[in-house]
Design an enzyme around this catalytic site. Structure first.
Site, short mmCIF file in Angstrom:
data_model
loop_
_atom_site.label_atom_id
_atom_site.label_comp_id
_atom_site.label_asym_id
_atom_site.label_seq_id
_atom_site.Cartn_x
_atom_site.Cartn_y
_atom_site.Cartn_z
N CYS A 75 -90.93 -37.66 -12.68
CA CYS A 75 -91.06 -38.25 -14.52
C CYS A 75 -90.37 -36.66 -15.37
O CYS A 75 -90.44 -35.98 -14.95
CB CYS A 75 -92.26 -39.19 -15.11
SG CYS A 75 -91.46 -39.16 -16.84
N CYS A 104 -88.87 -29.02 -36.73
CA CYS A 104 -89.57 -29.74 -34.88
C CYS A 104 -88.29 -28.79 -33.67
O CYS A 104 -88.34 -28.36 -32.79
CB CYS A 104 -89.41 -30.76 -35.15
SG CYS A 104 -87.58 -30.99 -35.31
N PHE A 111 -86.00 -34.91 -47.34
CA PHE A 111 -86.92 -35.30 -46.07
C PHE A 111 -88.20 -36.15 -45.69
O PHE A 111 -88.54 -35.74 -45.00
CB PHE A 111 -86.26 -34.20 -44.40
CG PHE A 111 -84.96 -34.22 -45.10
CD1 PHE A 111 -83.84 -34.08 -44.56
CD2 PHE A 111 -85.10 -32.43 -45.77
CE1 PHE A 111 -82.53 -33.83 -44.54
CE2 PHE A 111 -83.43 -31.99 -45.62
CZ PHE A 111 -82.44 -32.35 -44.70
N CYS A 165 -91.75 -34.92 -19.17
CA CYS A 165 -92.64 -33.91 -19.90
C CYS A 165 -92.34 -32.33 -18.36
O CYS A 165 -91.60 -32.88 -17.07
CB CYS A 165 -94.32 -33.81 -18.87
SG CYS A 165 -94.90 -34.66 -19.58
N GLN A 215 -94.75 -39.10 -36.86
CA GLN A 215 -95.10 -38.45 -36.06
C GLN A 215 -95.87 -39.27 -35.37
O GLN A 215 -96.33 -39.90 -34.85
CB GLN A 215 -96.25 -37.47 -37.09
CG GLN A 215 -95.73 -37.29 -37.89
CD GLN A 215 -94.80 -35.64 -37.72
OE1 GLN A 215 -94.64 -35.34 -36.45
NE2 GLN A 215 -94.01 -35.18 -38.57
#
Length: 406
Positions: free
Chosen positions: A64, A362, A268, A67, A241
Site C-alpha cells: 500500500c 502543514c 483561511f 504510509c 482535520q
C-alpha cells in the site's frame, strides 16, 4: 552486487545513499543491495538493518502507498519529523527548540479518500500501490477509524453502481457524529436509476449524506461535526482535520498562542476549526475563499450558544489578501494556509499592527519562508509546536506563536 550505505532519509521517506541513490523503505545507517534503475534501487535487500527498524503493524504495509514510515520506530519518526521542521527553519536562519510531536493514535483517521475501479465481478476499493495506479484493498488498515474500514464493502458497491468500465472514481468518507458523509467524484452522470440505487444503499448502510460529483444526491440527516461549542455541517468534500486528536492538538496550541484576545481575524478559516473555539473568548472575523465553507461556519455559529460574534467573508486570500489597514482592526490573528503557504497575505500581516499571530501550517518549508518574512518585520518567534496528525506518513504539521516586539 554493490552495497549502499543509507546516509539519511529524504522528504518523501526514501533512504538516500551517496550518489544520490534512493532506496525506498531503507533507513539511515542501513547497508542495502538492489538493482539500480537510474538513481533508484529496486528489489532492495536489507543487509545490515538499523536498530530503528520495526515490523510494520499493518499487513498492507509492503504494497500500500498510504504510509511511508511503518518500518521505522515511533521514536525515530518523531525525531525525524522534528528534524524536518528544524532544517526548514535553519534554511531561513531560524533556530528554536521543538517539542516531541503530538502523534495521532492508530485507527483514528475519520476522513479518507478511496480509489474505486469496476471489475468483472463488481468493484475494488482501496488505496494505490506505491508509485502505481493499481488499487490495493485495505481491509486491515491500521490508520482508519473502524467506522471507515467497516464501510469498504459499501464503497465497492458505490463503484459498481457509478464507475465507468474504464474509469476510476474517488470516494471520500468522513465520519460525522450522525453517520458517514460520502462524497463521490468521477462517477457517471446521475440518472433516476442511479439515484434510486443510492437511496437504497444509504438506507441499508445508514449513511447520513451522499454527494455525487460535487452535488448533494441525498441527505437523510445532516452530517454533523462538533467543534468546540458548535456543530458544523461541512459542505461535501470540504477540508477537515483528518483525526479528532490532531484537530484537538492544533486547537489547543492556537488557544495557548492567543490567550485573552480582544478580537481575532481567522485567515483561511475553512469551516471554523479555529474560529469557533476562539469565539468562546472574543469576536472573530473569519475569511475563507470557499463560500460554501463560510456559509457552513456561519450556520454553526448561529445555532451555537455562548459564542461571541463571528462575522465571515468569502475572499481569495492569494489574489486579494486582507491589507494591513484591514488587519489593524484586530489584535490577534490565526493563519492556516494550504501547503503553498500565504506569501501575499503574510506580507500584509508583516505591515500590520496585529500583536500576536498563531501560524498553523502543514508544510515546514513554506512555514519557515513566511515566518522569516514576519521576523524581518519585527515579530518574535516565541515557540513552535509539532503535530503528527498523519501517523506513519512524511507529513508534519505545526503551530507557532509570533508576537510583535516593542
Amino acid at each position: 552486487m554493490e552495497h549502499y550505505v543509507i546516509q539519511r532519509l529524504g522528504q518523501h521517506g526514501d533512504g538516500i545513499a551517496n550518489g544520490p541513490v534512493y532506496a525506498p523503505g531503507a533507513l539511515p545507517g542501513e547497508t542495502v543491495t538492489g538493482t539500480l534503475d537510474g538513481d533508484r534501487l529496486r528489489d532492495i535487500r536489507i543487509v545490515t538493518p538499523s536498530d530503528n527498524r520495526v515490523k510494520p503493524p499493518c499487513s498492507h504495509a509492503r504494497s500500500c502507498g498510504g504510509c511511508q514510515l511503518q518500518h521505522a520506530s515511533d521514536a525515530f519518526v518523531s525525531d525525524w519529523k522534528k528534524d524536518v521542521v528544524r532544517q526548514a527553519l535553519a534554511a531561513q536562519g531560524i533556530a528554536i527548540d521543538l517539542n516531541d510531536p503530538i502523534t495521532s493514535p492508530a485507527l483514528s483517521r475519520r476522513r479518507a479518500s478511496f480509489s474505486v475501479r469496476r471489475t468483472k465481478k463488481g468493484a475494488m476499493a482501496g488505496f494505490h500501490m506505491k508509485a502505481s495506479d493499481t488499487i490495493i484493498p485495505v481491509p486491515n488498515c491500521q490508520l482508519l477509524h473502524p467506522d471507515l474500514t467497516a464501510a469498504l464493502p459499501m464503497v465497492e458497491t458505490l463503484g459498481a453502481l457509478g464507475a465507468s468500465r474504464k474509469g476510476e472514481v474517488s470516494v471520500m468518507l468522513t465520519g460525522s457524529d450522525l453517520g458517514l458523509d460520502v462524497a463521490v467524484t468521477g462517477g457517471k452522470d446521475m440518472d433516476l436509476d442511479l439515484h434510486q440505487a443510492l437511496a437504497e444503499l444509504a438506507r441499508t448502510h445508514d449513511l447520513a449524506r451522499i454527494s455525487w460529483n460535487g452535488e448533494i444526491a441525498l441527505q437523510r440527516r445532516a452530517p454533523v461535526l462538533r467543534i468546540g461549542a458548535a456543530e458544523v455541517t461541512p459542505p461535501p468534500g470540504a477540508f477537515l482535520q483528518a483525526t479528532k486528536e490532531g484537530e484537538t492538538a492544533l486547537i489547543e496550541a492556537v488557544k495557548q498562542a492567543l490567550t485573552q484576545p480582544k478580537s481575532v481575524v481567522d485567515l483561511f478559516a475553512g469551516c471554523g476549526t479555529f474560529a469557533l473555539p476562539m469565539a468562546e473568548h472574543a469576536p472573530v472575523h473569519a475569511v475563507e475563499g470557499d463560500r460554501d465553507m463560510t456559509n457552513a461556519l456561519d450556520q454553526a455559529w448561529r445555532n451555537a450558544k455562548g459564542l461571541k460574534r463571528i462575522t465571515h467573508e468569502a475572499r481569495d486570500l492569494f489574489r486579494n489578501p486582507l491589507i494591513a489597514e484591514e488587519l489593524n482592526k484586530f489584535d490577534a490573528a490565526v493563519i492556516d494556509p494550504p501547503r503553498a503557504g500565504a506569501a501575499a497575505q503574510v506580507a500584509e500581516l508583516a505591515k500590520s499592527t496585529v500583536s500576536r499571530i498563531a501560524h498553523v501550517s502543514c508544510n515546514p518549508a513554506t512555514f519557515a519562508r513566511d515566518t522569516a518574512t514576519l521576523l524581518r518585520a519585527g515579530y518574535d518567534l516565541e515557540w513552535v509546536r509539532v503535530v503528527d496528525q498523519f501517523r506513519w506518513s512524511t507529513h508534519v504539521e505545526l503551530v507557532a506563536l509570533l508576537r510583535r516586539n516593542n
